[in-house]
Design an enzyme around this catalytic site. Structure first.
Site, mmCIF file in Angstrom:
data_model
loop_
_atom_site.group_PDB
_atom_site.id
_atom_site.type_symbol
_atom_site.label_atom_id
_atom_site.label_comp_id
_atom_site.label_asym_id
_atom_site.label_seq_id
_atom_site.Cartn_x
_atom_site.Cartn_y
_atom_site.Cartn_z
ATOM 1 N N LYS A 209 -0.661 4.155 -8.025
ATOM 2 C CA LYS A 209 -0.600 5.525 -8.521
ATOM 3 C C LYS A 209 0.685 5.762 -9.337
ATOM 4 C CE LYS A 209 0.385 9.996 -7.625
ATOM 5 N NZ LYS A 209 0.325 11.296 -6.994
ATOM 6 N N GLY B 138 -0.176 13.826 -3.276
ATOM 7 C CA GLY B 138 -1.636 13.785 -3.378
ATOM 8 C C GLY B 138 -2.042 12.585 -4.193
ATOM 9 N N ASP C 91 0.805 -1.226 0.000
ATOM 10 C CA ASP C 91 0.000 0.000 0.000
ATOM 11 C C ASP C 91 0.837 1.275 0.000
ATOM 12 O OD1 ASP C 91 -2.251 -1.633 0.116
ATOM 13 O OD2 ASP C 91 -2.218 -1.653 2.309
ATOM 14 N N GLN D 273 1.871 -6.114 -3.129
ATOM 15 C CA GLN D 273 2.381 -6.232 -1.758
ATOM 16 C C GLN D 273 3.699 -5.441 -1.625
ATOM 17 O OE1 GLN D 273 1.288 -9.639 -3.236
ATOM 18 N NE2 GLN D 273 -0.614 -8.646 -2.738
ATOM 19 N N LYS E 203 1.844 2.142 -4.986
ATOM 20 C CA LYS E 203 2.395 1.578 -6.229
ATOM 21 C C LYS E 203 1.461 1.830 -7.407
ATOM 22 C CE LYS E 203 2.431 -2.484 -4.310
ATOM 23 N NZ LYS E 203 2.036 -2.116 -2.945
ATOM 24 N N THR F 294 3.049 -12.572 2.757
ATOM 25 C CA THR F 294 2.174 -13.188 1.770
ATOM 26 C C THR F 294 2.892 -14.414 1.199
ATOM 27 O OG1 THR F 294 0.663 -12.742 -0.061
ATOM 28 C CG2 THR F 294 2.881 -11.768 -0.223
ATOM 29 N N ARG G 266 2.275 -29.274 -6.110
ATOM 30 C CA ARG G 266 2.008 -29.864 -7.437
ATOM 31 C C ARG G 266 0.618 -30.477 -7.569
ATOM 32 N NH1 ARG G 266 7.450 -32.897 -6.679
ATOM 33 N NH2 ARG G 266 6.477 -32.800 -4.638
ATOM 34 N N GLY H 260 -10.804 -3.015 3.505
ATOM 35 C CA GLY H 260 -11.356 -1.901 4.279
ATOM 36 C C GLY H 260 -10.849 -1.845 5.718
ATOM 37 N N GLY I 71 -4.588 -4.341 -3.796
ATOM 38 C CA GLY I 71 -5.570 -3.285 -4.050
ATOM 39 C C GLY I 71 -4.799 -2.051 -4.468
ATOM 40 N N HIS I 72 -4.810 -1.756 -5.761
ATOM 41 C CA HIS I 72 -4.016 -0.641 -6.286
ATOM 42 C C HIS I 72 -4.958 0.480 -6.726
ATOM 43 C CE1 HIS I 72 -0.508 -3.618 -7.249
ATOM 44 N NE2 HIS I 72 -0.786 -3.523 -5.973
HETATM 45 P P1 GDP Z 1 -0.813 0.307 -3.485
HETATM 46 O O1 GDP Z 1 -1.419 -0.958 -2.990
HETATM 47 O O2 GDP Z 1 0.661 0.380 -3.226
HETATM 48 O O3 GDP Z 1 -1.147 0.603 -4.915
HETATM 49 O O4 GDP Z 1 -1.471 1.477 -2.608
HETATM 50 P P2 GDP Z 1 -3.036 1.628 -2.235
HETATM 51 O O5 GDP Z 1 -3.759 2.080 -3.431
HETATM 52 O O6 GDP Z 1 -3.519 0.420 -1.533
HETATM 53 O O7 GDP Z 1 -2.954 2.752 -1.125
HETATM 54 C C1 GDP Z 1 -2.441 4.019 -1.401
HETATM 55 C C2 GDP Z 1 -3.528 5.054 -1.039
HETATM 56 O O8 GDP Z 1 -2.943 6.333 -0.949
HETATM 57 C C3 GDP Z 1 -4.609 5.181 -2.107
HETATM 58 O O9 GDP Z 1 -5.810 5.535 -1.486
HETATM 59 C C4 GDP Z 1 -4.103 6.335 -2.973
HETATM 60 O O10 GDP Z 1 -5.168 7.024 -3.634
HETATM 61 C C5 GDP Z 1 -3.460 7.211 -1.944
HETATM 62 N N1 GDP Z 1 -2.294 7.987 -2.397
HETATM 63 C C6 GDP Z 1 -1.305 7.608 -3.252
HETATM 64 N N2 GDP Z 1 -0.344 8.564 -3.307
HETATM 65 C C7 GDP Z 1 -0.741 9.549 -2.469
HETATM 66 C C8 GDP Z 1 -0.161 10.791 -2.065
HETATM 67 O O11 GDP Z 1 0.917 11.183 -2.474
HETATM 68 N N3 GDP Z 1 -0.866 11.533 -1.160
HETATM 69 C C9 GDP Z 1 -2.056 11.131 -0.651
HETATM 70 N N4 GDP Z 1 -2.647 11.921 0.228
HETATM 71 N N5 GDP Z 1 -2.632 9.983 -1.010
HETATM 72 C C10 GDP Z 1 -1.977 9.198 -1.895
HETATM 73 P P1 IMO Z 2 -0.982 -4.186 -2.234
HETATM 74 O O1 IMO Z 2 -0.568 -4.751 -3.556
HETATM 75 C C1 IMO Z 2 -0.970 -4.559 2.106
HETATM 76 C C2 IMO Z 2 -1.039 -8.611 3.755
HETATM 77 C C3 IMO Z 2 -2.264 -9.062 4.523
HETATM 78 C C4 IMO Z 2 -1.614 -10.011 5.514
HETATM 79 C C5 IMO Z 2 -0.525 -10.677 4.679
HETATM 80 C C6 IMO Z 2 -0.922 -12.025 4.098
HETATM 81 O O2 IMO Z 2 -2.269 -3.453 -2.253
HETATM 82 O O3 IMO Z 2 0.141 -3.435 -1.604
HETATM 83 P P2 IMO Z 2 -2.512 -12.737 2.070
HETATM 84 O O4 IMO Z 2 -3.960 -12.484 1.849
HETATM 85 O O5 IMO Z 2 -1.622 -12.194 1.008
HETATM 86 O O6 IMO Z 2 -2.187 -14.160 2.398
HETATM 87 O O7 IMO Z 2 -2.181 -11.921 3.429
HETATM 88 O O8 IMO Z 2 -0.231 -9.773 3.633
HETATM 89 N N1 IMO Z 2 -1.297 -8.110 2.383
HETATM 90 C C7 IMO Z 2 -1.221 -6.829 2.033
HETATM 91 N N2 IMO Z 2 -1.002 -5.719 2.773
HETATM 92 N N3 IMO Z 2 -1.111 -4.450 0.767
HETATM 93 C C8 IMO Z 2 -1.297 -5.535 0.006
HETATM 94 O O9 IMO Z 2 -1.296 -5.501 -1.345
HETATM 95 C C9 IMO Z 2 -1.402 -6.796 0.634
HETATM 96 N N4 IMO Z 2 -1.624 -8.061 0.192
HETATM 97 C C10 IMO Z 2 -1.534 -8.848 1.268
HETATM 98 O O10 IMO Z 2 -2.900 -7.978 5.155
HETATM 99 O O11 IMO Z 2 -0.984 -9.284 6.531
HETATM 100 MG MG MG Z 3 -2.973 -1.600 -1.777
#
Ligand code: GDP
Ligand code: IMO
Ligand code: MG
Length: 431
Positions: free
Chosen positions: A17, A413, A12, A222, A15, A237, A143, A300, A39-40
């Site tokens: 963005k 942002g 999170d 991840q 990535k 993971t 396997r 969530g 979740g990207h």
């Molecule tokens: P990812 O899994 O690495 O793609 O990241 P996520 O999408 O799960 O979480 C990143 C969150 O931060 C999302 O809600 C983005 O919209 C938000 N976000 C990304 N870059 C920025 C930033 O520079 N500033 C702020 N305030 N929010 C950001």
């Molecule tokens: P993105 O790509 C943050 C975490 C779970 C848990 C552990 C194992 O959005 O960055 P799993 O369901 O993979 O067996 O869970 O990894 N986890 C993440 N945490 N961002 C993710 O993906 C994640 N994918 C898995 O919360 O701790």
């Molecule tokens: Mg994410």
């Protein structure tokens, strides 16, 4: 030049963005590991998209996207993501390729994921996304998995049925619900029809792209500290989320991975269980969660928040060979003064060199902090490095100095436009 974008923390990092911004400069965008546990998020023109399985690059109309052999594909999740995209005017037909070598994630994997978590008991739970990721990779390693090429066979439904019956017996022995075999087979056969036209030999596809010197952007899911080998095991993971997973998960030679861009937040978050040395269970942690909207894009769940950890970041640099940083969410630090950076760990009275393998040791370390002044002005949407407050610039320099990696991009942002590219990772002389 190809570019791998990897998470430098516990996921999170933003990535999605960063990949969305770089996708404009790429020909192919390739997921190489994980599944719909990711979740990207991409925000553009006030619209918000969250991609779980399909590469983020799909939002750029002319780009080709690949789900590589290293990904585990839930056909139901795939089909609902395709529907979501189509309903919002994004058509993946003809430019999304899914590897025939990728493994299928079936409904019983989800069931097993939940069951294994329950069996672990309090204090030992991993806090998975319950998407069935661990059990699907376990089947691959043992396997007994089914791959996407099986969908192309006339006996596909019989194979799914056989596997369902085997797993059903196992689930019952573990005290779980037996599999509703007829229902599962029918659901999977339906969803497999949606998947079928996208299935192909992506290994050859990407080799041809490499030969033509097309630009490939690898989309990590991840983060390094969730990597199966290098993360905080067992709170990880089940795939290689770091750059070491690219070659195996995309089917390209290691020499073609190219440049590695590490994405890190200006602070740290983690969802799920496991050690987190700089975690803040106080008002500052709450401020980071609220100002940063730190709630999981997949489940969530509230994300745990804490200060930037330079020890973990240095470890990520070493494991991935990070060439450039993309530092995100700096605007979330706008109201904090002073800001702390963890520069070392103390364990039982001595300073640790490096990042410990043992999660129980990591859970016991005390972070050694350095304090730097905050900037206390809004930075959301600032369009250039030079226009940032001097304290923000100094904070970024400090992160780069502590980790020995130059700054490639900054994000101030969530909007696509709230991004500053200082060094284009695709350019030959970016380092
Ligand atoms: P990812 O899994 O690495 O793609 O990241 P996520 O999408 O799960 O979480 C990143 C969150 O931060 C999302 O809600 C983005 O919209 C938000 N976000 C990304 N870059 C920025 C930033 O520079 N500033 C702020 N305030 N929010 C950001
Ligand atoms: P993105 O790509 C943050 C975490 C779970 C848990 C552990 C194992 O959005 O960055 P799993 O369901 O993979 O067996 O869970 O990894 N986890 C993440 N945490 N961002 C993710 O993906 C994640 N994918 C898995 O919360 O701790
Ligand atoms: Mg994410």
């Amino acid at each position: 030049m190809n570019v791998a974008v990897v998470g430098g923390q516990w996921g999170d990092e933003g990535k999605g963005k960063i990949i969305d911004v770089l996708a404009e400069r790429a020909d192919y965008i390739v997921r190489y590991q994980g599944g719909n546990n990711a979740g990207h998020t991409v925000k553009t023109g006030g619209e918000k998209f969250v991609l779980h399985l399909i590469p983020t690059g799909i939002l750029r109309p002319e780009k080709k996207c690949v789900i590589g052999n290293g990904v585990v594909v839930d056909p139901l999740a795939f089909s609902s993501e395709v529907n979501m995209l189509r309903s919002r005017g994004v058509d993946p037909a003809g430019r999304l390729y899914v590897s025939d070598r990728a493994h299928l994630l079936l409904p019983f994997h989800r069931e097993l994921d939940g069951l294994r978590e329950r069996l672990r008991g309090e204090g030992r739970k991993i806090g998975t996304t319950r998407r069935g990721i661990g059990p699907a990779y376990a089947d691959k390693a043992s396997r007994s998995g089914l791959r996407l090429c099986a969908i192309l066979r006339s006996d596909f439904s019989r194979r799914v049925e056989e596997r369902c019956r085997e797993v059903s017996r196992m689930l019952q022995a573990l005290g779980g619900e037996s599999v509703n075999v007829e229902k599962t087979v029918a659901e999977i056969v339906d969803a497999a029809e949606v998947l079928r036209p996208f299935i192909c030999d992506t290994v050859t596809l990407l080799h041809d792209a490499v030969r033509r010197h097309e630009r490939i952007l690898f989309e990590g899911a991840q983060g390094t500290l969730l990597d199966l080998d290098f993360g905080t095991y067992p709170f990880v993971t089940s795939s290689n989320a770091s750059a070491c997973g690219v070659a195996a998960g995309a089917g390209i030679p290691p020499s073609q991975v190219g440049r590695v861009l590490g994405v890190i937040k200006g602070y740290t978050t983690r969802v799920g269980e496991g050690p987190f040395p700089t975690e803040l269970n106080d008002d500052t942690g709450t401020l980071l969660r609220e100002d940063g909207h730190e709630y999981g894009a997949t489940t969530g769940r509230p994300r745990r928040c804490g200060w930037f950890d330079a020890v973990a970041a240095r470890y990520a640099v070493m494991v991935n060979g990070i060439d450039l940083w993309a530092v995100t969410k700096l605007d979330v630090l706008d109201r904090l003064d002073p800001i702390r950076i963890c520069v070392g760990y103390e364990y039982r009275g001595r300073r640790l060199e490096g990042f410990p393998a043992d999660s129980e040791v990591l859970a016991e370390v005390t972070p050694i902090y350095e304090e730097v002044p905050g900037w206390r002005v809004p930075t959301r949407g600032v369009g250039s490095f030079d226009d940032l407050p001097s304290q923000t610039q100094d904070y970024l320099w400090r992160i780069c100095r502590l980790t020995g990696v130059p700054l490639g991009m900054i994000s101030l942002g969530p909007e696509r436009t709230d991004t500053v590219v200082l060094k284009d990772p695709f350019s030959e002389d970016a380092k």
